[in-house]
Design a protein around this motif. Structure first.
Motif, PDB file in Angstrom:
ATOM      1  N   GLU A   1      35.984  38.081  27.212  1.00 52.51           N
ATOM      2  CA  GLU A   1      36.627  39.332  27.635  1.00 52.51           C
ATOM      3  C   GLU A   1      35.909  40.540  27.044  1.00 52.51           C
ATOM      4  OE1 GLU A   1      40.637  38.973  26.438  1.00 52.51           O
ATOM      5  OE2 GLU A   1      41.200  37.519  28.016  1.00 52.51           O
ATOM      6  N   GLN A   2      35.488  40.428  25.769  1.00 53.07           N
ATOM      7  CA  GLN A   2      34.751  41.533  25.156  1.00 53.07           C
ATOM      8  C   GLN A   2      33.413  41.751  25.851  1.00 53.07           C
ATOM      9  OE1 GLN A   2      34.455  40.544  21.029  1.00 53.07           O
ATOM     10  NE2 GLN A   2      36.650  40.924  20.609  1.00 53.07           N
ATOM     11  N   GLN A   3      32.720  40.666  26.214  1.00 52.44           N
ATOM     12  CA  GLN A   3      31.442  40.799  26.911  1.00 52.44           C
ATOM     13  C   GLN A   3      31.628  41.440  28.280  1.00 52.44           C
ATOM     14  OE1 GLN A   3      28.331  40.193  25.795  1.00 52.44           O
ATOM     15  NE2 GLN A   3      29.294  39.814  23.787  1.00 52.44           N
ATOM     16  N   LYS A   4      32.729  41.075  28.948  1.00 51.65           N
ATOM     17  CA  LYS A   4      32.999  41.719  30.238  1.00 51.65           C
ATOM     18  C   LYS A   4      33.213  43.218  30.063  1.00 51.65           C
ATOM     19  CE  LYS A   4      34.981  37.699  32.572  1.00 51.65           C
ATOM     20  NZ  LYS A   4      36.217  37.109  33.152  1.00 51.65           N
ATOM     21  N   GLU A   5      33.948  43.588  29.005  1.00 53.20           N
ATOM     22  CA  GLU A   5      34.170  45.023  28.770  1.00 53.20           C
ATOM     23  C   GLU A   5      32.853  45.741  28.464  1.00 53.20           C
ATOM     24  OE1 GLU A   5      36.991  45.272  25.679  1.00 53.20           O
ATOM     25  OE2 GLU A   5      38.708  44.598  26.908  1.00 53.20           O
TER      26      GLU A   5
ATOM     27  N   SER B   1      29.775  44.809  29.345  1.00 52.38           N
ATOM     28  CA  SER B   1      28.957  44.862  30.561  1.00 52.38           C
ATOM     29  C   SER B   1      29.477  45.904  31.544  1.00 52.38           C
ATOM     30  CB  SER B   1      28.929  43.490  31.222  1.00 52.38           C
ATOM     31  OG  SER B   1      30.245  43.095  31.573  1.00 52.38           O
ATOM     32  N   SER B   2      30.781  46.143  31.530  1.00 55.06           N
ATOM     33  CA  SER B   2      31.323  47.185  32.404  1.00 55.06           C
ATOM     34  C   SER B   2      30.943  48.585  31.897  1.00 55.06           C
ATOM     35  CB  SER B   2      32.839  47.045  32.501  1.00 55.06           C
ATOM     36  OG  SER B   2      33.445  47.272  31.234  1.00 55.06           O
ATOM     37  N   TYR B   3      30.756  48.733  30.562  1.00 59.48           N
ATOM     38  CA  TYR B   3      30.366  50.035  30.018  1.00 59.48           C
ATOM     39  C   TYR B   3      28.871  50.314  30.161  1.00 59.48           C
ATOM     40  CZ  TYR B   3      34.925  50.790  27.873  1.00 59.48           C
ATOM     41  OH  TYR B   3      36.259  51.009  27.667  1.00 59.48           O
TER      42      TYR B   3
ATOM     43  N   PRO C   1      26.642  50.190  32.786  1.00 57.77           N
ATOM     44  CA  PRO C   1      26.252  51.081  33.896  1.00 57.77           C
ATOM     45  C   PRO C   1      26.651  52.534  33.650  1.00 57.77           C
ATOM     46  CG  PRO C   1      27.238  49.079  34.736  1.00 57.77           C
ATOM     47  CD  PRO C   1      27.434  49.067  33.272  1.00 57.77           C
ATOM     48  N   LYS C   2      27.806  52.745  33.010  1.00 51.50           N
ATOM     49  CA  LYS C   2      28.203  54.126  32.719  1.00 51.50           C
ATOM     50  C   LYS C   2      27.242  54.776  31.745  1.00 51.50           C
ATOM     51  CE  LYS C   2      33.130  53.190  33.438  1.00 51.50           C
ATOM     52  NZ  LYS C   2      34.457  53.203  32.819  1.00 51.50           N
TER      53      LYS C   2
END
Length: 235
Positions: A192-196, A198-200, A202-203
């Protein structure tokens, strides 16, 4: 109704009779009420009823005894019943005859047992052939499983130690299961932390690109200026 004889003491009126007669004439008391009050229950009636109750209880007790005897007879029918006794007597008689025959042939049987049983045949009556077939099947099955039975008997003294080892292994397994569950929970949290993260990403990249676009870029001087300076000096 005949007139009462005043000289007869049995029929002579008394004060109670006169008073009752006055009540009857005034209809305060009727003759039916007087007749009911005259009837008295004899005490022997209660004794007769008590005797009837006692007789009924004795009869019930007798019937219960008969029922118990019948139930005992039913339970012990295989021991007491004549037909079963006849069968048992016949079986005992045949066994007795067989034992008598064995005792008569005791010397020959002893000599036969002393000889080696190599390629020897024992005569068996035809009645017992099917029993011998079943006995041989049981013997073959027992011989096939003899090693397993012996191994089980050998392991009997070590049962306590094996049980202790098994309990220790089960406790270790429980510990490993709990540790595995905790590790699985940690892995899920890490995912879950890696998903968060990876979502940050691109920003962050988009913000960096926007910053590069707003920066002022100074172009380098052309090479022709250096060439011109060298030629002037040469002159």
């Amino acid at each position: 109704m005949a007139a009462a004889n005043p000289w007869d003491p049995a029929t002579a009126p008394n004060a109670a009779g006169v008073l009752l007669g006055h009540f009857i004439t005034s209809e305060l008391v009727t003759e039916e009420m007087l007749n009911i009050s005259k009837k008295s229950t004899s005490c022997f009636v209660n004794f007769s009823r008590l005797q009837q109750i006692t007789d009924i209880q004795a009869e019930i007790y007798q019937k219960n005894l008969e029922i118990e005897l019948l139930s005992l007879e039913k339970d012990a029918a295989d021991v007491v019943h004549p037909s079963f006794l006849a069968q048992k007597c016949h079986s005992l008689q045949s066994m007795n005859n067989h034992l008598e025959a064995v005792l008569k042939e005791k010397r020959s049987l002893r000599q036969r047992l002393l000889k080696p049983m190599c390629q020897g045949n024992l005569p068996i009556e035809a009645v017992y052939h099917r029993y011998m077939v079943h006995l041989l099947e049981l013997a073959v099955t027992f011989i096939e499983r003899l090693e397993d039975h012996l191994e089980t008997i050998r392991n009997i003294p070590h049962l306590d130690a094996d049980l202790k080892k098994m309990s220790t292994a089960l406790a270790k397994m429980d510990i490993l299961v709990t540790e595995t569950e905790e590790l699985a929970e940690n892995i899920l949290k890490w995912r879950e932390q890696q998903k968060e993260v990876s979502s940050y990403i691109p920003k962050i990249l988009a913000e960096k690109n926007s910053l590069h676009k707003h920066d002022v870029i100074v172009p380098p001087l052309p090479l022709t200026s250096k060439v011109n300076v060298q030629t002037i000096n040469a002159k």
